[in-house]
Write an enzyme that holds these catalytic residues in place. Sequence first.
Site, PDB file in Angstrom:
ATOM      1  N   SER A  17       0.796  -1.227   0.000  1.00  0.00           N
ATOM      2  CA  SER A  17       0.000   0.000   0.000  1.00  0.00           C
ATOM      3  C   SER A  17       0.829   1.278   0.000  1.00  0.00           C
ATOM      4  O   SER A  17       0.406   2.277  -0.556  1.00  0.00           O
ATOM      5  CB  SER A  17      -0.982  -0.004   1.172  1.00  0.00           C
ATOM      6  OG  SER A  17      -0.309  -0.265   2.374  1.00  0.00           O
ATOM      7  N   HIS A  30      -4.934  -3.274  -3.399  1.00  0.00           N
ATOM      8  CA  HIS A  30      -4.498  -2.268  -4.377  1.00  0.00           C
ATOM      9  C   HIS A  30      -4.298  -2.830  -5.780  1.00  0.00           C
ATOM     10  O   HIS A  30      -3.942  -2.100  -6.700  1.00  0.00           O
ATOM     11  CB  HIS A  30      -3.203  -1.595  -3.912  1.00  0.00           C
ATOM     12  CG  HIS A  30      -3.393  -0.809  -2.668  1.00  0.00           C
ATOM     13  ND1 HIS A  30      -3.895   0.472  -2.654  1.00  0.00           N
ATOM     14  CD2 HIS A  30      -3.214  -1.147  -1.380  1.00  0.00           C
ATOM     15  CE1 HIS A  30      -3.983   0.899  -1.411  1.00  0.00           C
ATOM     16  NE2 HIS A  30      -3.579  -0.067  -0.613  1.00  0.00           N
ATOM     17  N   LYS A  84     -11.421   0.503  -2.652  1.00  0.00           N
ATOM     18  CA  LYS A  84     -10.386   1.197  -3.418  1.00  0.00           C
ATOM     19  C   LYS A  84     -10.842   1.352  -4.872  1.00  0.00           C
ATOM     20  O   LYS A  84     -11.747   2.124  -5.129  1.00  0.00           O
ATOM     21  CB  LYS A  84      -9.062   0.503  -3.202  1.00  0.00           C
ATOM     22  CG  LYS A  84      -8.583   0.914  -1.799  1.00  0.00           C
ATOM     23  CD  LYS A  84      -7.549   0.163  -1.136  1.00  0.00           C
ATOM     24  CE  LYS A  84      -7.369   0.764   0.262  1.00  0.00           C
ATOM     25  NZ  LYS A  84      -6.831  -0.167   1.234  1.00  0.00           N
TER      26      LYS A  84
HETATM   27  C1  LIG Z   1      -6.917  -0.438   2.595  1.00  0.00           C
HETATM   28  C2  LIG Z   1      -6.319  -1.768   2.835  1.00  0.00           C
HETATM   29  C3  LIG Z   1      -6.969  -2.730   3.615  1.00  0.00           C
HETATM   30  C4  LIG Z   1      -8.219  -2.431   4.379  1.00  0.00           C
HETATM   31  O1  LIG Z   1      -9.314  -2.344   3.557  1.00  0.00           O
HETATM   32  P1  LIG Z   1     -10.563  -1.413   3.990  1.00  0.00           P
HETATM   33  O2  LIG Z   1     -11.659  -1.881   3.146  1.00  0.00           O
HETATM   34  O3  LIG Z   1     -10.144  -0.003   3.772  1.00  0.00           O
HETATM   35  O4  LIG Z   1     -10.788  -1.688   5.454  1.00  0.00           O
HETATM   36  C5  LIG Z   1      -6.400  -3.974   3.715  1.00  0.00           C
HETATM   37  N1  LIG Z   1      -5.235  -4.267   3.103  1.00  0.00           N
HETATM   38  C6  LIG Z   1      -4.579  -3.357   2.367  1.00  0.00           C
HETATM   39  C7  LIG Z   1      -3.293  -3.746   1.704  1.00  0.00           C
HETATM   40  C8  LIG Z   1      -5.085  -2.078   2.218  1.00  0.00           C
HETATM   41  O5  LIG Z   1      -4.406  -1.170   1.528  1.00  0.00           O
END
Ligand SMILES: *Cc1c(COP(=O)(O)O)cnc(C)c1O
Length: 394
Positions: free
Chosen positions: A182, A210, A241
């Site tokens: 991330s 991502h 995302k």
């Molecule tokens: C954002 C993210 C999460 C969490 O997901 P949400 O739906 O925002 O709770 C988990 N793993 C990674 C790698 C992320 O970037």
Amino acid sequence: MTNSLSWIENELKDIKNKDLFRILTELESAQSPEIIIDGKKYILLSSNSYLGLTIEPRVKKAAIEAIEKYGTGSGGSRLVSGSTDLHRQLEERIAKFKKTESAILFSTGYLANTGTISTLIGKDDIVYSDELNHASIIDGCRLSKAEIRIYKHLDTNHLESLLENDKNSKCKKLIVTDTVFSMDGDLAPLPEIADLADKYGCMFMIDEAHSTGVLGKRGSGGTEHFGIEQRVPIVMGTLSKAVGSLGGYIAGSKKLIDFIRNRVRSYIFDTSLPASSLAASMAAIDIIEYEPERREYLWTLINRFKKGLEDIGLTVLPSHSAVIPVLIGQAQPTLDFAKSLRENGVYTPAVRPPSVPEGMCRIRATLMAKHTDKQIEKALKAFKKSYKDLLTDK
Ligand SMILES: *Cc1c(COP(=O)(O)O)cnc(C)c1O
């Protein structure tokens, strides 16, 4: 009354002394290429809505129509009264998208990771985790009470040496990694890790937060990108995302999903997602899968932007996604850089510990398929100017 919270004052001072105090910036607009803060326009370079689907008319319409039919809240957990035909349909849609037998929804990706990891393994087991894995994976590992073996970032030799050391332990073992990291935007060597999982008899779980929407011809993520859809038994992802909605999921075999539905506490004891999020996700996944031109345009922008940054002389970490980290170093100059970008009409915050290691502070720029060529040019000009300021300040 004695002030039992007085210790917090010292903690806050400490955070401020380290330049790590965080404040919120309020956006007065949607997640679009241009946003409004304090009535002023900025180019947004920090959204995870990589395909711009949060503002896509068809996605919004699906959400509105779902609210008309199902209302605003789901009113209960899935196993009590919060399960609708929409929940099932989205689970089936995700399974089809990820080419797995089945899938299960969570309210967020965070809950999917913490709940699933801590249920698959327990205190007599071992988990192998990349040192840069997302906080929700780290927290899931900690919650499991299993032995945690942290391997060096992307380093399959190190991972193998840890597996070799434990090869006589008969406990359950799990390897877990982000597909795209991330804060770094780089890509885990999933096929090599799958080989190790097979060789050492480990469960293997990946986090496609991502990569979904960004990698693979159909945009389904890392398993598609590497052509290993049949080799990763536990695939986690998020709908928050590129999908532009909210929610998390695990995709895998029917047996795995049945087990999660019966055992994972963050699934069982949590109110289910509202219809608006479900319908938005469903519409968005269709667009991701059937309109690859958005993803192709996004990749054109990514390559152009990275080259532009390197031409300026900035250090771009080796990313393979829409996450483009520009390394600055210490916290204060990174804050100054972000401030200067903002003065030049670009909004993207400084990323500091604990999100990244000490001395590795960065500007984490992210692109959206809705950015125009003109906006990219303007953003690059802002980076050039801010870099000049940084060098003259030294
Ligand atoms: C954002 C993210 C999460 C969490 O997901 P949400 O739906 O925002 O709770 C988990 N793993 C990674 C790698 C992320 O970037």
